[in-house]
Each structure stands twice: as structure tokens, then as C-alpha cells.
Write a protein that holds these residues in place. Sequence first.
Motif, short mmCIF file in Angstrom:
data_model
loop_
_atom_site.label_atom_id
_atom_site.label_comp_id
_atom_site.label_asym_id
_atom_site.label_seq_id
_atom_site.Cartn_x
_atom_site.Cartn_y
_atom_site.Cartn_z
N VAL A 112 63.18 90.27 66.54
CA VAL A 112 63.50 91.14 67.68
C VAL A 112 64.96 91.54 67.71
N ASN A 113 65.81 90.83 66.98
CA ASN A 113 67.21 91.25 66.88
C ASN A 113 67.36 92.55 66.10
N MET B 211 75.92 87.43 54.08
CA MET B 211 74.53 87.47 53.59
C MET B 211 73.81 88.68 54.15
N ILE B 212 73.07 89.42 53.33
CA ILE B 212 72.31 90.58 53.75
C ILE B 212 70.90 90.14 54.11
N SER B 213 70.48 90.47 55.34
CA SER B 213 69.15 90.04 55.79
C SER B 213 68.08 90.91 55.16
N PHE B 214 66.91 90.36 54.96
CA PHE B 214 65.79 91.09 54.39
C PHE B 214 65.00 91.83 55.44
N MET B 215 65.30 91.64 56.73
CA MET B 215 64.51 92.21 57.81
C MET B 215 64.94 93.65 58.13
N THR B 216 63.97 94.42 58.66
CA THR B 216 64.23 95.78 59.12
C THR B 216 63.68 95.90 60.54
N ASP B 217 63.70 97.12 61.09
CA ASP B 217 63.20 97.32 62.45
C ASP B 217 61.72 97.73 62.47
N GLU B 218 61.06 97.74 61.33
CA GLU B 218 59.64 98.11 61.28
C GLU B 218 58.75 96.95 61.69
N LEU B 219 57.63 97.29 62.35
CA LEU B 219 56.75 96.26 62.90
C LEU B 219 55.30 96.45 62.45
N ASP B 220 55.10 96.93 61.23
CA ASP B 220 53.74 97.11 60.73
C ASP B 220 53.29 95.90 59.91
N ILE B 221 52.08 95.94 59.44
CA ILE B 221 51.49 94.81 58.70
C ILE B 221 52.23 94.55 57.39
N ARG B 222 52.53 95.63 56.68
CA ARG B 222 53.21 95.47 55.38
C ARG B 222 54.57 94.80 55.55
N THR B 223 55.31 95.20 56.57
CA THR B 223 56.61 94.60 56.83
C THR B 223 56.47 93.14 57.23
N ALA B 224 55.43 92.83 58.01
CA ALA B 224 55.19 91.45 58.43
C ALA B 224 54.97 90.54 57.23
N ILE B 225 54.23 91.04 56.25
CA ILE B 225 53.99 90.26 55.03
C ILE B 225 55.31 89.96 54.33
N LYS B 226 56.15 90.98 54.21
CA LYS B 226 57.45 90.81 53.55
C LYS B 226 58.35 89.85 54.33
N ASP B 227 58.34 89.97 55.66
CA ASP B 227 59.19 89.11 56.49
C ASP B 227 58.73 87.66 56.47
N THR B 228 57.43 87.44 56.34
CA THR B 228 56.87 86.09 56.46
C THR B 228 56.88 85.33 55.14
N LEU C 187 69.45 82.44 59.88
CA LEU C 187 69.15 83.87 60.01
C LEU C 187 69.22 84.32 61.47
N GLN C 188 68.79 83.46 62.39
CA GLN C 188 68.84 83.78 63.81
C GLN C 188 70.29 83.95 64.27
N VAL C 189 71.16 83.06 63.83
CA VAL C 189 72.56 83.10 64.25
C VAL C 189 73.26 84.36 63.73
N ILE C 190 73.06 84.70 62.47
CA ILE C 190 73.77 85.85 61.91
C ILE C 190 73.18 87.18 62.38
N ALA C 191 71.92 87.16 62.86
CA ALA C 191 71.27 88.41 63.26
C ALA C 191 71.47 88.75 64.73
N ASP C 192 71.63 87.74 65.58
CA ASP C 192 71.73 87.97 67.02
C ASP C 192 73.13 88.47 67.38
N ARG C 193 73.21 89.77 67.68
CA ARG C 193 74.50 90.37 68.02
C ARG C 193 74.77 90.38 69.52
N SER C 194 73.80 89.92 70.31
CA SER C 194 73.96 89.93 71.77
C SER C 194 74.74 88.72 72.27
N LEU C 195 74.85 87.68 71.46
CA LEU C 195 75.56 86.47 71.85
C LEU C 195 76.69 86.18 70.88
N ALA C 196 77.81 85.71 71.42
CA ALA C 196 78.95 85.37 70.57
C ALA C 196 78.58 84.24 69.62
#
Length: 239
Positions: free
Chosen positions: A124-125, A1-18, A183-192
Motif C-alpha cells: 500500500v506504500n 536498494m531498489i524495490s521490486f514493487m509497483t503500484d499495480e494491483l492485478d493478479i500478474r503483479t501479485a504473483i511477482k510481488d509474492t 522493505l516496509q521501512v524503506i518503502a513507507d514515506r509517510s513516517l520518519a
Amino acid sequence: MISFMTDELDIRTAIKDTLPTVFGYIGIGLAFGVVSQSVGLSVLMVVLMSAITYAGSAQFIMVSMLVSHNPVVSIMVAVFLVNARMILMSTVVAPYFKKDSMWRNIFIGALLTDESFALSMNKVNYTDHKMSFEWFNTANLIAYFTWMIASGVGALLGQLVAHPERLGLDFALVAMFIGLLYLQVIADRSLAKSLQLIVILAEAVIIYLGLIFIPGNLLLVVGTLLGCATGVVIKHAFY
């Protein structure tokens, strides 16, 4: 699955993420409005409760306790216990806003929800564990106003929908959390992935057994603490 999230933290991105989480707020908000109207609360009272209390599970408890004519003190204690988990969530979120003003921190904390917390931990991932007030505040405000509007509309439609569970509205919040967890499980690369799945299964067992021995109002807090402790032990012992 391709996530819809990016590394941007502006208002426009927040609207899309939420936006994907909005449907969960709408479903459970409509259900709350319908239930509240069915026990005699007016549309104004429903909207004010959503605006001031702003806690889905606690609001359902408030309505049921009001109908049962419980003392105000008992209602206050019950609401506090149900929402005590927010203390734990706030301690996790707070470090991301050390450089922001006290008022910004208060504003973030006041509108923090289970959903916005889960969404931020997923975000944050993608941002190298960075967070911005603009992103988080936008996510919180979208959730806040969606919840108020949905509960108000639910109260208006209450006379037409006598049994919201038949429409599956009572499962909307559960479905949203399942999506956020995935989404949390597939995005977190810091934990197995195996570690994450083990902790999820362990938490499910803890909650299941907790339902037998622990009062419902305390189970969320106790279950969270035990789940975190279990995860830490397993990680250091086997990973």
C-alpha cells in the motif's frame, strides 16, 4: 536498494510481488513436515493439518501437544491464543475491502497470514493506500498452496532429514520477516525513518521483557498492542 514493487494491483503483479516470500514458506513448511513425520504423523495428516489449520506456529504447537497427549480442549485454546493476533491484523486489512462482498472479505480473512499481511502493508506504500481483492487473494492463494505442498514434501522427506535445524530450515521464516520489515521501512514515506527505527527497538525491548513475565501464547498479542501504543505515543509526542 531498489524495490521490486509497483503500484499495480492485478493478479500478474501479485504473483511477482509474492514470489520472494515463497522461499520462507518452503523452508518452514519442510521443517514442519519433517518434525511432524518424526513424531508419527502420516503424510496425509500433515497435509490435512496444513490445509485446515493453516497456521505455522500453531501447527508446531499442535504437534508438540499431541505428542504430550494433551486434552483436545487444551490444544484448541492454545491454537486460539497463538492465532488471536489475526484478529488485530484483520481489523487493519478490512477497511481496504469495504466495497467488496462479504464472501470476498471472508475469503481474504480466512487465508490471511503474517506474511501476506506484512506484504500488503508494504504494497500500500506504492498504491496510495489502495488494495484490490485480486492482488490480495492471489498472494494468499500462493502462500496457502506453497505451505501445503512444502509441508507434505517435508513429511515425505522426514526419514531422510532427522535434524532440520542443521540445515537452517528453522530460521527461514525469521529471515523472511526480517526482509519484509526492511522493505516496509524503506518503502513507507509517510513516517520518519527515525520514528520507525525507534518503534522497532521499543518493540524488541517489549518482547524481550515480555518473555520473562508473559506466557508465550499471549505475548504476540500483548506485544503487538503495547508496540502500537508506544508508537502512537512517540509519534504524537515528538513527531
